[in-house]
Write an enzyme that holds these catalytic residues in place. Structure first.
Site, PDB file in Angstrom:
ATOM      1  N   GLY A 183       0.819  -1.195   0.000  1.00  0.00           N
ATOM      2  CA  GLY A 183       0.000   0.000   0.000  1.00  0.00           C
ATOM      3  C   GLY A 183       0.863   1.259   0.000  1.00  0.00           C
ATOM      4  N   CYS A 184       0.236   2.393  -0.337  1.00  0.00           N
ATOM      5  CA  CYS A 184       0.982   3.644  -0.451  1.00  0.00           C
ATOM      6  C   CYS A 184       1.454   4.120   0.917  1.00  0.00           C
ATOM      7  CB  CYS A 184       0.141   4.703  -1.149  1.00  0.00           C
ATOM      8  SG  CYS A 184      -1.522   4.909  -0.479  1.00  0.00           S
ATOM      9  N   TYR A 185       0.555   4.178   1.888  1.00  0.00           N
ATOM     10  CA  TYR A 185       0.973   4.585   3.232  1.00  0.00           C
ATOM     11  C   TYR A 185       2.052   3.650   3.781  1.00  0.00           C
ATOM     12  CZ  TYR A 185      -2.987   7.885   3.879  1.00  0.00           C
ATOM     13  OH  TYR A 185      -3.883   8.921   3.800  1.00  0.00           O
TER      14      TYR A 185
ATOM     15  N   THR B 277       4.262   1.896   2.294  1.00  0.00           N
ATOM     16  CA  THR B 277       5.564   2.108   1.656  1.00  0.00           C
ATOM     17  C   THR B 277       6.308   3.252   2.333  1.00  0.00           C
ATOM     18  OG1 THR B 277       4.809   1.245  -0.475  1.00  0.00           O
ATOM     19  CG2 THR B 277       6.692   2.740  -0.524  1.00  0.00           C
ATOM     20  N   SER B 278       5.617   4.374   2.540  1.00  0.00           N
ATOM     21  CA  SER B 278       6.302   5.508   3.156  1.00  0.00           C
ATOM     22  C   SER B 278       6.661   5.228   4.609  1.00  0.00           C
ATOM     23  CB  SER B 278       5.441   6.770   3.057  1.00  0.00           C
ATOM     24  OG  SER B 278       4.330   6.704   3.935  1.00  0.00           O
TER      25      SER B 278
END
Lengths: 343, 343, 343, 343
Positions: free
Chosen positions: B143-145, B147-148
């Protein structure tokens, strides 16, 4: 009653003028500005044309109360002579917010022009200091970030709900950086962008520590991080702190208990609302309200509080008018009743 | 090599198509979409006209690798038959990210269509699982969150710099909410606005816990809070955790020591940069990089890490192509070298 | 006096509620909404919590005046029974704006529910029809684009300054597209974007033609093109028309002469300001003013007029309140004095 | 081949660097900047870190071609010595665009540093001057507004479809105003705002008149009005002109005939697309394409053309690279093939 604004040409100054225009008791009769002196206010701010005022280099005429929207240091230098003429002062700069002169020096990099006023000045957050504000002749209007952060955490600290380790993650619109020019206010640089800044420590931290610390029997450890996000107005602070084990164990549904504490704390304060849903900054645009949403992260036993304001209203000019109302014995909400502009 | 995209009509799907257009080895030959089936891709996405593809209801032609950009559950159902034909799959949905089927049920509210694949699937974060990705036939693209957040905290956890209590405060652009319609993607509702959401727990939390937990000898306590801010692309995560007393006492300048750990951790990874200044999401726009800035709040002994990505590139489609490159034995950066579009 | 709003749940409806909250004579006592019926107004619009109203399926209680913010056709069907009870009506939809029923059919694609009211209805632009509005019981509140365009061109047409060929190029914020969901209101689609739309003809053209045509002895040829730009509120119309050769030759400095005509035309109208500098939509945010700047392109002898409004205030709800004030014999500016929110 | 950029620190300069990074034949080896000299390029523009260049006060090393992104006047002064060394020059400033030195003086308020180069310089719009560009050693890269306007109107003028009276209403993102500081680039001033500017005449008008005029047998009368809208990149120009009576009468469906003329005109040009639907600036973000949509307003017999570009790519740096490709005998699209970043 006649009031003046020193340095009307920044955003806090022009927002004060906007709000005062609708005030039934205070009449704005004198506004100053440095580079813009000699111009009509409408030339600098067409939306203020109805005020029909000229910008002068110094205050003019007899005045009962003066707001200063100068930068720090310059503000103290300008308002002390005003005070000494017996005129009430509400200072929107940081010059009288900190009780300790050495903290001022540490954070602002200059010595305070006259520390003798630091004790007298009242920190102008009505939800904490309403009675003192009513008696004051010098108000230190709080910073925008501290207003959101202190109102978000005060009930939890005052009522010993949490441990002494607090994180405040704040997101601000660009108008918080003022009307002066720089890459951090340049549209193409900050639009479609988010950045954290002042990671070495933001100047608003000592205010937060001072005011929240005064509510606590313990020494607080506060991490405060600020972010610029691509919108003009608004601050949303997300605040995190562990609930004490005693509080967590002491009954069912900690969220409901926390909400009850918050609602009770602000029951008598017209500008703080404990919201049923997480608030959004847009719900405060142009309005003096602070929206506070406390909840508990059940997985970790952590209190999370979301706190929203319009940085130029409850975070600056609106709060200044609220303070004026209290100092003058007027209803606290006078000229501050208009609803938020949504969407 | 021929590749296909199932459900090209969302933002992750169309971003994949954009990146694949510049890939010298993989040729996009089949794209599907449900409501848009029968249309030319250019009718739905004029910027993709050069691809000259029609949207079909099902994949067409022989394919070597398939990306799925379907929503969860539908994605597993669609890709398992593809896998069983011996075609490699990179799934951008959440369907194969969690190792425990009961966690999937808890967070997604449905039973997993086929948990037997959960063990085989490799969590497609190359900075943690590069060797496994090279051997995989089924990738669960993160997911995007996560990953960060994972890239921001992995070095500190792996090297035992911090205590086990972590706060991740993430700010996302609106494209993270997808192309579907709703008030949280309605311009007038979210422009000039910031809001926290999913305060009861965001679905990306279990991924974060799983992946960071695997690096730790301890059980982690993670508070993860998500915010929507008014920009189209980008995620900035601000991560907070106490450094251990041992680490703080064990030498001078903790920031420099932390930075050295981070630089070493990512030395071999082309898409993570430890930045000298706090990064901004705009510095990643359209680009596959993750910018990470670790520092220490000296007043509180707390590690603060700022981590930035483009949610649709390193947070979705770019990472998927990075995974494909690894799976296919191509250079990891192939088709991902273009610089960020700034300003 | 008690007033009601039919369909408070769109942007025009909720903006009406916001403005009425500060009205000293009109009290909002009943609001309706279809899907939201049964909810408290604060659940749908937290910024309206102070109104303390419930949304009902039908109007409730005795009312003296009703605003309708329904879509076209539905609005006429709803307000005719209200009118027949002897209640004054201000209709914000398009249902009573056009005098010719066949034009309504042509542009709206349905037959008018009851054309017998078209003659009686007064087009609610006070700067053109103030006396008729005072006597009216049914007001057709103008569209947002027409308000900016008509106010921008009326003086030039009325005083025969220009030839009969006019171009109106209008730029609107996204709230003009309403609160309903679609790709043209989806943040990620319209942010960082500008597009022209309705190139085949926008529904607001016949209003403009009707009202400007009534001021002209000639038949007008009007090209009207609308654009969506990435902001929430505001319309700026750039209007172009050739000055007649007679006018150009008839004295010196055509810009000064044009400005004098415009100033005289609006001398008696509190909500139109002829500005000394080109106006900006931000100078009208939340405010009922229309800012008009006429000038002459000396190279081509063309009149250029820039006209700015807040589409939800002077373009909808504020104008409706201005009309109510006139109908009720109150000061025209009542509840509309607050200044624009800037920045 | 080695190329240099004079004044890399503005938006056109840094965008050139971004595009050149992906160019397989031209290698950027020298970049200059005034205030930033001595810094690494990555300090000023972190997204350009991969270029690994230092900013020097003057060009360094042997170079085959130089781009200048200096402001006008300074640019001519800087590039003439470069030309005289036998190095090809592409000047992004306005210094060599106008053929008449007195027009330069009129619009730029200074005398041209060396008018002897005006005849030699080729106006670098490949769609009009491709063959001359191939032979040129000095290119005057067109302005951003003129690129959109000229490409929008050239076919209609060249083929005598319209009368000689043209209105061009252009809307630009804020990056068009450059990276320098001022209130018109200040976020809080221009966000949520639209304004017309340069109503007395914009400096890009004479370029438009010169280039469109050269296609016409008649003298053109052009009104050109520019607007700033709240987005970073993109220009959309809406162009209006009456079709000649002969053209209108000369067959059926004028829109289809006009479209055919446009499609034919640009058939051989890879960067102009005649779109089937009205284009949006977002469809060009980061990309060198110009999207053109011609249509006819049937009510008035007026041609309307919508033309969209990314002002920093086709309006500046991308077009400069396109010109370089032509001058060097490389494929016209080299390094310019990446698709627009959407959304």
């Amino acid at each position: 009653m006649k009031v003046g604004i020193i340095n009307v040409t920044g955003y806090a100054g022009c927002e004060l003028a906007r709000i005062l225009y609708q005030h039934p008791e205070a009449r704005l009769t004198s506004v100053t500005g440095r580079s813009a002196a000699g111009q009509n206010l409408a030339e600098v701010f067409p939306h203020l044309a109805s005020l029909n005022l000229s910008i002068t280099p110094e205050l003019e005429g007899s005045l009962d109360l003066v707001f200063s929207a100068l930068p720090h240091k310059a503000s103290a230098e300008a308002v002390i002579p005003v005070l000494e003429q017996g005129i009430k002062v509400i200072d929107i700069s940081a010059d009288f917010r900190l009780k300790q002169a050495n903290e001022y020096t540490e954070w602002y990099g200059v010595n305070h022009p006259d520390p003798s006023y630091l004790e007298e000045a009242v920190f102008g957050l009505p939800e904490l200091h309403r009675e003192a504000i009513k008696q004051a002749r010098l108000i230190a209007n709080p910073g925008c970030y501290p207003t959101s952060a202190i109102l978000g955490m005060a009930p939890a600290i005052k009522h010993n709900l949490i441990e002494n380790d607090i994180i405040i993650d704040s997101k601000s619109g660009i108008s918080g950086a003022g009307r002066s020019l720089g890459l951090t206010t340049h549209y193409s640089e900050v639009n479609e962008n988010v950045m954290a800044y002042s990671l070495g420590g933001h100047r608003h931290l000592p205010e937060i520590t001072q005011e929240l610390g005064a509510l606590s029997s313990d020494t607080l450890s506060i991490t405060f991080l600020t972010h610029l996000i691509p919108m003009t107005r608004g601050i949303l602070s997300s605040c995190y702190a562990k609930l004490t084990p005693e509080y967590l164990e002491n009954g069912s549904d900690p969220t409901a208990r926390v909400r009850a504490v918050y609602e009770e704390f602000y029951a008598d304060h017209p500008f703080v609302t404990i919201t049923p849903q997480p608030p959004q900054t847009k719900q405060t645009l142009g309005n003096n309200r602070c929206l506070v949403y406390p909840t508990v992260d059940q997985r970790t036993g952590r209190l999370i509080v979301i706190s929203c304001i319009d940085n130029l209203v409850k975070g600056a000019a609106g709060q200044a008018v609220q303070n004026m109302n209290l100092m003058c014995g007027w209803p606290e909400s006078m000229a501050l009743e208009t609803l938020a502009v949504y969407p």
